[in-house]
Scaffold this motif. Structure first.
Motif, mmCIF file in Angstrom:
data_model
loop_
_atom_site.group_PDB
_atom_site.id
_atom_site.type_symbol
_atom_site.label_atom_id
_atom_site.label_comp_id
_atom_site.label_asym_id
_atom_site.label_seq_id
_atom_site.Cartn_x
_atom_site.Cartn_y
_atom_site.Cartn_z
ATOM 1 N N VAL A 197 0.828 -1.211 0.000
ATOM 2 C CA VAL A 197 0.000 0.000 0.000
ATOM 3 C C VAL A 197 0.861 1.259 0.000
ATOM 4 N N ILE A 198 2.051 1.165 0.590
ATOM 5 C CA ILE A 198 2.962 2.313 0.517
ATOM 6 C C ILE A 198 3.418 2.515 -0.922
ATOM 7 N N ALA A 199 3.759 1.410 -1.593
ATOM 8 C CA ALA A 199 4.147 1.499 -3.002
ATOM 9 C C ALA A 199 2.989 1.995 -3.853
ATOM 10 N N ALA A 200 1.773 1.556 -3.537
ATOM 11 C CA ALA A 200 0.593 1.994 -4.291
ATOM 12 C C ALA A 200 0.342 3.481 -4.091
ATOM 13 N N ALA A 201 0.503 3.968 -2.863
ATOM 14 C CA ALA A 201 0.253 5.383 -2.585
ATOM 15 C C ALA A 201 1.248 6.293 -3.285
ATOM 16 N N ALA A 202 2.406 5.738 -3.677
ATOM 17 C CA ALA A 202 3.413 6.524 -4.382
ATOM 18 C C ALA A 202 3.114 6.679 -5.869
ATOM 19 N N LEU A 203 2.145 5.943 -6.388
ATOM 20 C CA LEU A 203 1.818 6.013 -7.808
ATOM 21 C C LEU A 203 1.172 7.351 -8.157
ATOM 22 N N PRO A 204 1.460 7.895 -9.351
ATOM 23 C CA PRO A 204 0.775 9.121 -9.770
ATOM 24 C C PRO A 204 -0.742 8.963 -9.832
ATOM 25 N N ALA A 205 -1.214 7.755 -10.150
ATOM 26 C CA ALA A 205 -2.658 7.518 -10.266
ATOM 27 C C ALA A 205 -3.333 7.289 -8.924
ATOM 28 N N ALA A 206 -2.554 7.236 -7.840
ATOM 29 C CA ALA A 206 -3.135 6.897 -6.540
ATOM 30 C C ALA A 206 -4.181 7.916 -6.097
ATOM 31 N N ALA A 207 -3.914 9.194 -6.329
ATOM 32 C CA ALA A 207 -4.857 10.217 -5.882
ATOM 33 C C ALA A 207 -6.217 10.047 -6.536
ATOM 34 N N ARG A 208 -6.215 9.629 -7.819
ATOM 35 C CA ARG A 208 -7.479 9.482 -8.535
ATOM 36 C C ARG A 208 -8.251 8.249 -8.082
ATOM 37 N N TRP A 209 -7.525 7.175 -7.737
ATOM 38 C CA TRP A 209 -8.186 5.904 -7.423
ATOM 39 C C TRP A 209 -8.332 5.650 -5.928
ATOM 40 N N LEU A 210 -7.772 6.522 -5.097
ATOM 41 C CA LEU A 210 -7.841 6.302 -3.646
ATOM 42 C C LEU A 210 -9.283 6.292 -3.155
ATOM 43 N N LYS A 211 -10.068 7.285 -3.547
ATOM 44 C CA LYS A 211 -11.429 7.385 -3.044
ATOM 45 C C LYS A 211 -12.305 6.213 -3.484
ATOM 46 N N PRO A 212 -12.375 5.875 -4.793
ATOM 47 C CA PRO A 212 -13.205 4.720 -5.171
ATOM 48 C C PRO A 212 -12.703 3.412 -4.572
ATOM 49 N N GLY A 213 -11.373 3.253 -4.481
ATOM 50 C CA GLY A 213 -10.836 2.033 -3.871
ATOM 51 C C GLY A 213 -11.230 1.913 -2.416
ATOM 52 N N ALA A 214 -11.144 3.031 -1.676
ATOM 53 C CA ALA A 214 -11.497 3.012 -0.259
ATOM 54 C C ALA A 214 -12.996 2.775 -0.074
ATOM 55 N N ILE A 215 -13.828 3.426 -0.883
ATOM 56 C CA ILE A 215 -15.280 3.249 -0.756
ATOM 57 C C ILE A 215 -15.666 1.795 -1.002
ATOM 58 N N LEU A 216 -15.132 1.209 -2.070
ATOM 59 C CA LEU A 216 -15.440 -0.184 -2.372
ATOM 60 C C LEU A 216 -14.950 -1.104 -1.258
ATOM 61 N N GLY A 217 -13.727 -0.872 -0.785
ATOM 62 C CA GLY A 217 -13.169 -1.732 0.252
ATOM 63 C C GLY A 217 -13.941 -1.679 1.554
ATOM 64 N N PHE A 218 -14.267 -0.474 2.007
ATOM 65 C CA PHE A 218 -15.009 -0.348 3.264
ATOM 66 C C PHE A 218 -16.438 -0.884 3.120
ATOM 67 N N ALA A 219 -17.039 -0.716 1.944
ATOM 68 C CA ALA A 219 -18.392 -1.239 1.734
ATOM 69 C C ALA A 219 -18.395 -2.761 1.795
ATOM 70 N N LEU A 220 -17.433 -3.397 1.142
ATOM 71 C CA LEU A 220 -17.356 -4.857 1.178
ATOM 72 C C LEU A 220 -17.074 -5.357 2.600
ATOM 73 N N THR A 221 -16.222 -4.644 3.311
ATOM 74 C CA THR A 221 -15.909 -5.041 4.687
ATOM 75 C C THR A 221 -17.141 -4.936 5.576
ATOM 76 N N LEU A 222 -17.936 -3.888 5.391
ATOM 77 C CA LEU A 222 -19.155 -3.729 6.184
ATOM 78 C C LEU A 222 -20.133 -4.865 5.909
ATOM 79 N N ILE A 223 -20.258 -5.260 4.655
ATOM 80 C CA ILE A 223 -21.129 -6.396 4.313
ATOM 81 C C ILE A 223 -20.646 -7.664 5.005
ATOM 82 N N VAL A 224 -19.348 -7.877 5.005
ATOM 83 C CA VAL A 224 -18.789 -9.059 5.665
ATOM 84 C C VAL A 224 -19.061 -9.004 7.161
#
Length: 495
Positions: free
Chosen positions: A316-343
């Protein structure tokens, strides 16, 4: 002041969000039924030792601390899971900063949004302390990579040793840090011109020494059990196992975060190879090296879904260093937390009808009701004990049954435990008991501990009318060989 206020605001918002998330995780940890493996680790905590049949001692120590505060409950058993997850989140954030990845919030958010981290935080397994101490090792090593004091080598060794006391997979951590030190210019300067890296290694080995000594006194059973997994080899099924590994991680890391992590580690590898950069090299050592080992293992055998979780702190540290991380951080986090809540919801109550093999029914469903049924059946036949020949079932019943109705276990693994009390609870030969045995087993029960055995019927456990598992009941009578073959399990309930 205006330059510092955004930092303060971000720190406050992150701390607030992490605090609320930790409270939620503590509530979920209290609400989810205790799984058989967790009940098994609770039993470890009742028989303190430097090692156990399956793993080192750390998970037992964590359970012991939690239950000392909150009793033999789900919250007590799992207490340090959500707490260590919160502390580990801050350590990942700080490690990212040390390695030059912005302010670190993106890495911490991505890690918390993975299903692996979210689900693992509310369960207690050896992976729970392993991941925490793995993160602490990465955090301390990141300080070294950033040009910090050589005394961080001692902290690195301390954290790595505690990781080794959690699970033998920490060998990959020691190997990774060692290769990082040997293959980077910064690491070699430390190795060949300062004693502190070696003091860190000695610290790690000293912390692991009690586990080695315990194994030496117990026929190396734990090393043999875990090392035996590497001997399994089925190359004809390599494509299947690799597919399961990749597909499982896509689901457990969640798809967006998995792709970001994979690209991030690839980019870090290219940077490390081209420039010998210490920061990129550390991410490769603690992220790519374990990944390659799991891929190699999948060429011949199945990789369990939770094993690769140790890859993700670096990933995740390597992922956060990507130029595209800022664009995909929010949708990735929303999807991840939503799936975790369902679980979380499914684990607590199983509202979604996912079929008879659905894990929350099969693993978590109906244990309190089964315990009450077993106690009622024992009273009906005048049984003075409950007998089992499966560690998970025995652990669940031992956690829940009163001390007045002891659980006697028929399984060779218990000879490696320092269990309190006489083997058969002082019950003489000829005493009547109730044997409970899963119907998954097709073979006949072992008759050696008993002078008589009579089939009584069946009982089942589950949720909402859905059966998780069925069991056969036998009336049995203690024989003269019982003390040598059975172990009395500690009780978690009141008399």
């Amino acid at each position: 002041m205006t330059d510092r206020s955004p930092l303060r605001s971000d720190a406050f918002l992150f701390a607030l969000a992490l605090g609320l998330l930790t409270v939620l995780r503590l509530a979920v940890a209290a609400a989810i039924p205790v799984s058989p493996d967790e009940a098994y680790y609770w039993l470890w905590a009742q028989a303190p030792a430097a090692g156990y049949y399956d793993h080192p001692f750390m998970v037992a120590a964590w359970v012991h601390i939690g239950t000392a505060l909150f009793g033999n409950t789900g919250l007590g058993i799992r207490l340090l899971g959500p707490i260590s997850t919160a502390l580990g989140s801050w350590a990942v954030l700080d490690a990212a900063r040390s390695l030059g990845v912005g302010r670190g919030y993106g890495a911490a958010i991505l890690l918390n949004a993975t299903l692996l981290f979210g689900a693992g935080s509310v369960l207690m397994t050896p992976d729970t302390p392993l991941l925490f101490f793995w993160i602490l090792t990465l955090w301390a090593a990141a300080r070294i990579a950033a040009g910090g004091s050589g005394w961080w080598w001692i902290v690195t060794g301390l954290a790595a040793g505690l990781a080794f006391d959690s699970k033998y997979t920490a060998a990959l951590l020691l190997a990774g840090i060692g290769l990082w030190a040997l293959l980077t210019p910064l690491g070699r300067r430390w190795l060949f011109h300062d004693i502190r890296p070696w003091l860190g290694l000695i610290t790690a080995l000293i912390l692991f020494l009690p586990v080695i000594l315990w194994n030496a006194d117990h026929h190396w059973v734990s090393f043999a059990k875990q090392g035996g997994r590497t001997a399994d080899f089925h190359p004809a099924r390599a494509v299947q196992f690799l597919g399961e590994l990749i597909g499982g991680q896509l689901g457990l890391a969640t798809p967006i975060i998995f792709v970001l992590c994979a690209i991030g580690l690839w980019r870090a590898t290219l940077t490390a190879v081209k420039t010998r950069d210490a920061a990129a090299g550390l991410l490769v050592a603690t992220g790519v090296l374990p990944a390659l080992v799991f891929i190699q293992h999948a060429l011949g055998d199945r990789v369990q879904g939770n094993w690769p979780e140790i890859i993700y702190p670096a990933a995740v540290i390597a992922a956060a260093a990507l130029p595209a991380a800022a664009r995909w951080l929010k949708p990735g986090a929303i999807l991840g937390f939503a799936l975790t809540l369902i679980v979380y919801v499914q684990a607590i109550a199983s509202p979604l009808p996912l079929g008879g093999t659905e894990p929350t029914i099969r693993v978590l469903g109906g244990w309190p009701a089964l315990t009450r049924s077993a106690e009622a059946q024992a009273q009906t036949v005048g049984a003075q004990f409950i007998a089992v020949d499966e560690y998970g079932l025995g652990s669940e019943l031992a956690l829940r049954l009163p001390r007045a109705l002891p659980v006697l276990a028929d399984d060779p693994r218990w000879q490696y435990f320092n269990l309190p009390g006489p083997a058969t609870a002082g019950l003489p030969a000829g005493t009547t008991g109730l044997l409970i045995r899963t119907m998954r087993r097709r073979d006949a029960p072992d008759t050696a501990p008993w002078t008589s055995m009579r089939l009584l019927g069946t009982i089942a456990r589950g949720r909402h009318g859905r059966i998780g598992e069925s069991y056969r009941l036998y009336a049995v009578t203690l024989g003269p060989n019982a003390p040598a073959l059975l172990a009395r399990l500690p009780s978690g309930a009141s008399p």
